[in-house]
Every structure is written in C-alpha cells, then in structure tokens.
Design a protein around this motif. Structure first.
Motif, PDB file in Angstrom:
ATOM      1  N   GLU A   1       3.132   9.018  -5.016  1.00  8.09           N
ATOM      2  CA  GLU A   1       4.174   9.993  -5.318  1.00  8.09           C
ATOM      3  C   GLU A   1       3.902  10.710  -6.647  1.00  8.09           C
TER       4      GLU A   1
ATOM      5  N   PHE B   1      -5.238   5.664   5.462  1.00 10.65           N
ATOM      6  CA  PHE B   1      -4.427   6.287   4.409  1.00 10.65           C
ATOM      7  C   PHE B   1      -3.486   5.266   3.767  1.00 10.65           C
ATOM      8  N   GLY B   2      -3.197   5.478   2.508  1.00 14.30           N
ATOM      9  CA  GLY B   2      -2.177   4.682   1.827  1.00 14.30           C
ATOM     10  C   GLY B   2      -1.218   5.653   1.175  1.00 14.30           C
ATOM     11  N   CYS B   3      -0.428   5.181   0.237  1.00 14.84           N
ATOM     12  CA  CYS B   3       0.521   6.060  -0.433  1.00 14.84           C
ATOM     13  C   CYS B   3      -0.226   7.195  -1.118  1.00 14.84           C
TER      14      CYS B   3
ATOM     15  N   ILE C   1      -6.602  -0.682  -2.415  1.00 13.49           N
ATOM     16  CA  ILE C   1      -5.704  -0.127  -3.421  1.00 13.49           C
ATOM     17  C   ILE C   1      -5.604  -1.074  -4.606  1.00 13.49           C
TER      18      ILE C   1
ATOM     19  N   ILE D   1      12.992   0.042  11.072  1.00 11.06           N
ATOM     20  CA  ILE D   1      12.482   1.404  11.284  1.00 11.06           C
ATOM     21  C   ILE D   1      11.368   1.400  12.326  1.00 11.06           C
TER      22      ILE D   1
ATOM     23  N   ALA E   1      -1.682   0.165   5.629  1.00  9.39           N
ATOM     24  CA  ALA E   1      -2.417   0.744   4.502  1.00  9.39           C
ATOM     25  C   ALA E   1      -3.419  -0.288   3.980  1.00  9.39           C
TER      26      ALA E   1
ATOM     27  N   GLY F   1       0.808  -1.217   0.000  1.00  9.01           N
ATOM     28  CA  GLY F   1       0.000   0.000   0.000  1.00  9.01           C
ATOM     29  C   GLY F   1       0.840   1.266   0.000  1.00  9.01           C
ATOM     30  N   GLN F   2       2.177   1.114   0.024  1.00  9.12           N
ATOM     31  CA  GLN F   2       3.048   2.287   0.051  1.00  9.12           C
ATOM     32  C   GLN F   2       4.223   2.083  -0.890  1.00  9.12           C
TER      33      GLN F   2
ATOM     34  N   GLU G   1       9.528  12.882  11.657  1.00 11.37           N
ATOM     35  CA  GLU G   1       8.159  12.885  12.174  1.00 11.37           C
ATOM     36  C   GLU G   1       8.181  13.296  13.642  1.00 11.37           C
TER      37      GLU G   1
ATOM     38  N   LEU H   1       0.940  10.988   7.070  1.00 14.29           N
ATOM     39  CA  LEU H   1       2.361  10.713   7.266  1.00 14.29           C
ATOM     40  C   LEU H   1       3.107  10.443   5.959  1.00 14.29           C
ATOM     41  N   GLY H   2       2.408   9.922   4.964  1.00 13.87           N
ATOM     42  CA  GLY H   2       3.077   9.532   3.726  1.00 13.87           C
ATOM     43  C   GLY H   2       3.803   8.214   3.931  1.00 13.87           C
ATOM     44  N   CYS H   3       4.883   7.987   3.172  1.00 11.40           N
ATOM     45  CA  CYS H   3       5.612   6.748   3.380  1.00 11.40           C
ATOM     46  C   CYS H   3       7.086   6.987   3.664  1.00 11.40           C
ATOM     47  N   MET H   4       7.674   7.989   3.045  1.00 12.19           N
ATOM     48  CA  MET H   4       9.100   8.228   3.232  1.00 12.19           C
ATOM     49  C   MET H   4       9.423   8.616   4.672  1.00 12.19           C
TER      50      MET H   4
ATOM     51  N   VAL I   1       7.252   3.491  -0.475  1.00 13.88           N
ATOM     52  CA  VAL I   1       8.395   3.167   0.380  1.00 13.88           C
ATOM     53  C   VAL I   1       7.850   2.259   1.480  1.00 13.88           C
TER      54      VAL I   1
ATOM     55  N   PRO J   1       7.505   8.202   7.714  1.00  9.86           N
ATOM     56  CA  PRO J   1       7.326   7.200   8.787  1.00  9.86           C
ATOM     57  C   PRO J   1       8.154   5.939   8.562  1.00  9.86           C
ATOM     58  N   ASN J   2       8.378   5.563   7.280  1.00 15.90           N
ATOM     59  CA  ASN J   2       9.048   4.290   7.012  1.00 15.90           C
ATOM     60  C   ASN J   2      10.538   4.393   6.778  1.00 15.90           C
ATOM     61  N   ARG J   3      11.066   5.603   6.772  1.00 15.14           N
ATOM     62  CA  ARG J   3      12.505   5.727   6.534  1.00 15.14           C
ATOM     63  C   ARG J   3      13.157   6.803   7.409  1.00 15.14           C
TER      64      ARG J   3
ATOM     65  N   LEU K   1       7.031   7.058  18.952  1.00 11.54           N
ATOM     66  CA  LEU K   1       6.052   7.382  17.910  1.00 11.54           C
ATOM     67  C   LEU K   1       4.985   6.296  17.816  1.00 11.54           C
TER      68      LEU K   1
ATOM     69  N   ARG L   1      10.996   3.700  15.596  1.00 10.50           N
ATOM     70  CA  ARG L   1       9.797   4.482  15.906  1.00 10.50           C
ATOM     71  C   ARG L   1       9.398   4.267  17.365  1.00 10.50           C
TER      72      ARG L   1
ATOM     73  N   PRO M   1      11.881   8.400  10.533  1.00 13.89           N
ATOM     74  CA  PRO M   1      10.941   8.680  11.620  1.00 13.89           C
ATOM     75  C   PRO M   1      11.380   9.834  12.517  1.00 13.89           C
TER      76      PRO M   1
END
Lengths: 200, 307
Positions: free
Chosen positions: B49, B44-46, A154, A134, A149, A125-126, B22, B10-13, A128, B15-17, A143, A138, B19
């Motif tokens: 981009e 939410f999803g991506c 999707i 990670i 997602a 769903g993303q 954030e 949050l998006g993806c970049m 990245v 929170p997932n890379r 966090l 967090r 943090p």
C-alpha cells in the motif's frame, strides 16, 4: 510595548538539510518560499489542524531534525499528493515527507496500525489478510481462488531491507514500555496498601 | 498488431474484503468478450500500500512493488490493477526504476536474494485505462442496452490515479475528464460538484477516525447539494470510505447534519454492468451498506433502451 523575546535558541542542523537536498527526488526543497499553497490544499491540515505541510518544510529548512522526527502528527498525511501537485515551486512535498517519516520510523515513531500492517504482510503476504468467510463468498460468486502470496520471498526481502528488524525492535520497545507501566502501577498499589496497613 | 496481454493484479482489499467488486469487473469484461487478454497468474503479493508503507521504509516499498513487477515480467505480461492504490505503487516503481538506473541496481540487489531481477519492461495500467484505451468509449457505448440518461453520477477520481501526475500520467490532474467520459458512455450524466478533487480520507482513517469522517462528510455534502443519484469510484478504499464510511460518519454527525446521506456508491464496473443490461442480482448489492435499491428502481423507471 511588549517586546517578543526569544527564549529558545534554535541550533540549525545543516547536515539534515544537506541530507535531504542531496536526494534527487527532493532536489527542489530549497525552492520553497513558504507561500502556504500546500497547506491551503491539504485536507489533513484542514481537519486535523495539527498537521501542516508548509510548517514541516519550514522546520526542515531551519534544520530542526530532532523535533520533526519525534512528531507523531507526521502520520496524519494521507499521501493524496495535492500539495506536491499544487506547489508553484516544484517542491516534492510527498517525497520529503516520506523521507522524514523513514527517519522517524528508525527512532520508533511508527503508528500502531502500520506495525500491524507489517505483521500481516510477514504472516500472509498481504496487508489485508484473507479470511475464510470472504473465501466462501468468492466461491458463491464463482470467483477463482486467490493464489497464496509467496510469504517466504517477502520475508527474505523484508529481512534484506531491514524493515523486519525495525518492526521487531519497535514491538520489543512497546512491550518493554507496557511492562514498565505495569510494574510502576503495581509498585504504587503495593505502596498504597502498605500505607493503609500502617494507618490501621 | 498483437493485443496486449495483462496479468490481473487483484491486490488485497478487493479479493479479501470486497469480492463483489472483483466480480463486477470480471463480469463486464466477459460481456465485452475481452477476457482472453486478462490472465490470473500466481506469485503476486501485497503491492504494498502506497500511503503508510513508504513512510516506514521507502526501499522496502519499492523492492516489494518491483518484486510484483518481476512476476509479470517473467510471463512477458503487463499488469492491470483493480485498485488505484496498487496502481500507484506498481506504476511508481516501474517509472522510477526506468529513470534511475542506480535505484534499479539497489532494488535488484535485494531481489537477487530471492532469485529475481527486474529488467524494466513492465507497463502498469488501472482498469479504467483498460476500458478507456484498450476497449475504447465506442465499444463501451455499443454494448449499452439500458442508457442511464436520467441518472446523475458524482465521479470520485480519488488521489492515486491522478497524482503525482508526473509519474502516473493518467489524465490532467487539475481538470481530468477520462472517468467522466467513461461514466457518460453509459448515458448517465457525470455531474460537477465542489471538492471533486478532494481525497476520500481513507489514508487518515487508521490514525484519526474523526478527520477521515469530516473529509467524507464534506464530499457527501457537496454531492448531495447537486442532487446526484449516486457516486462512482475506482478504488476499493474509496468505496469503503464512502459506503461503510458514509453510514459511520452519518451516525457520528447525526446531531450536526440534518440529513443522514443515502448516496449509493458504485465501483465503475458495476455502473457499466447495469447499463449493459446485466441482472443487478448478479452484483451482490446487498453487501453495500448504503442501499442501492432506490437507484436500481430509478434506473428501471427511466432508463432509455438503446436502439
């Protein structure tokens, strides 16, 4: 004095020009008078030297659809929109390029990293994807967990718009290409070995 | 007048890379006691981009972006994004659909397959707008306890906040000032430099690393020329490009350029947080590839306590 000879006759694809100018977001395409302001501001043109927004519009206006959509350099544009913002004639360069890229994608002209993006999207769903390393970080930072997602939603939408099929076709094409290359390499090796044996 | 309620996208970049970026935003918001208007919601999803994705299929990009809008709409909230790429995707979808009902129909036709429908009520903001419009420069200045008066910051607006200006309407696309004002609220000086409006190059990185590296080097060269102590960004892709990218480009160009640049990169909330007197240890600066310590030492040495 040498005279320039035109060895190639260009067949203008009028349908292509109509196709683009009909779209409301590309309505100013025909206003382009090739001033080159877009190219002057384009960082991709400056450093790649092969991607030129002014030339792309010129080729569109002359109707060279088949040549343009096969061009892999189309993907150099980083969509920074400097061209669109600076164009004195209101030509919507970013939109026009996006549409050309859509046509290019349909014939399989898609860079590998974007195929990867869609794969990630359909799996997580993303673009990245999340990772456990990670997620641990967090936690340490206090966090909240990132909510998952809704991958299934999707995927249904990707099926509905046709992008899932398009990417599947592209992946299958790439696999087929690789297979053919491997087969040809194998056939060449076998031929060489046969020739060696015959010589001996 | 009721305050606006925002769903944090949050998006993806981030929170997932990244943090720690954030974290800096959440930390600053809680310091300002404004966390009650920001909500974490599910669904939410991506974004997706806004660079390569619309090139593959415009309708898919619009549909997935609008799907995110419906998630916020269900909760009767507006959206706030950490990343300017997400801002462009979501705001473009909301603005386009508002002005083109036929397009909205087409997108809703796809969305109906997952039981969703966009009604056109969601506003999209980037966190810089939240700081500028909702919180305001005055409140930011009131919270500064460590004025960064002797620090020179090179602001990098990036592309996806300003352009296309017709749709995003964040600031003047040719001579923007809002990010500079936000930086100067901390007391720091936002310095002018050539190529300020240049793209960071992240969009070309996956296709050709050399082109992206050249773009980064050009910006760094100009920033170094004016003697900036650090640079500040509003987007995680720009952050990576100037932080990790600076390290990589310096290695790639080590024979061409005299100085490997050491210009620390701060996401705006990190800069703001430092001026609020928040302990730098909280920000996890060790994740930055370009050492932030020299900047922190300079801040400690020269920062003026606010009266």
């Amino acid at each position: 004095m040498k005279m320039a000879t035109r060895s190639k006759h260009i067949k203008i694809n009028h349908e292509f020009i109509q196709e683009l100018t009909k779209l409301p977001e590309c309505e100013h395409l025909k206003n382009c008078y090739q001033c080159g302001t877009c190219a002057a501001f384009c960082p991709s043109f400056k450093y790649s030297k092969v991607y030129n927004p002014r030339r792309i519009v010129q080729e569109v206006l002359v109707g060279l659809k088949d040549e343009i959509i096969k061009d892999t350099n189309l993907w150099f544009c980083g969509l920074c929109h400097a061209c669109t913002e600076q164009c004195p004639q209101g030509v919507e360069l970013s939109e026009i390029l996006s549409h050309i890229r859509n046509l290019a994608s349909k014939i399989g002209n898609i860079p590998a990293h974007l195929v990867g993006e869609v794969k990630n999207l359909l799996e997580t769903g993303q673009v990245v994807p999340p990772s456990s390393a990670i997620n641990r970080r967090r936690e340490k930072l206090g966090l909240p967990e990132v909510p998952e997602a809704p991958v299934e939603e999707i995927r249904v939408l990707a099926e509905s718009t046709g992008i899932e099929d398009m990417i599947k076709r592209k992946i299958a094409e790439d696999v087929e290409k690789e297979r053919k290359i491997a087969e040809e390499a194998k056939a060449r090796m076998e031929k060489l070995e046969k020739e060696k044996k015959e010589e001996a | 007048m009721t305050e606006k309620e925002y769903a944090l996208f949050l998006g993806c970049m981030v929170p997932n890379r990244l943090p720690h970026l954030e974290y800096s935003f959440r930390r600053v918001v809680s310091h300002l006691e404004s966390e009650n208007v920001i909500h974490d919601i599910e669904g939410f999803g991506c974004c997706p981009e806004p660079i390569g994705f619309p090139g593959m299929d415009n309708m898919t990009w619009l549909t997935l972006a609008t799907r995110n809008l419906t998630v916020a709409e269900e909760q009767k909230m507006d959206i706030m994004t950490l990343c300017t790429g997400c801002f462009e995707s979501l705001k473009t979808a909301s603005v386009k659909l508002k002005h083109e009902p036929k397009l909205m129909e087409k997108v809703n036709k796809h969305l109906s397959k997952v039981g969703r429908e966009y009604k056109g009520t969601v506003e999209v903001k980037h966190i810089s707008q939240f700081f500028y419009e909702d919180i305001g420069l005055e409140k930011l200045k009131k919270n500064v306890v460590k004025r960064l008066d002797n620090i020179k910051v090179a602001a990098h607006y990036g592309c996806h906040l300003l352009r296309p200006s017709e749709i995003l309407a964040f600031d003047d696309p040719h001579s923007p000032t809002k990010f500079d004002e936000l930086i100067e609220a901390t007391g720091a000086a936002s310095v002018m430099y050539l190529r300020r409006d240049y793209c960071c190059g992240a969009g070309t990185k996956s296709l050709d690393g050399n082109v992206a590296a050249e773009m980064v080097m050009e910006k760094l060269r100009q920033i170094a020329r004016v003697g900036a102590d650090c640079m500040s960004v509003l987007c995680p892709f720009c952050f990576l490009q100037f932080d990790l990218g600076q390290e990589m480009a310096s290695k790639a160009f080590k024979d061409s350029y005299d100085v490997p640049y050491q210009i620390p990169v701060l996401y705006y909330p990190q800069l703001l947080g430092l001026s609020f007197g928040i302990d730098p240890k909280e920000f996890d600066f060790k994740r930055h590839r370009i050492n932030v310590k020299p900047l922190l030492e300079k801040i400690d040495a020269v920062a003026v306590p606010a009266i």
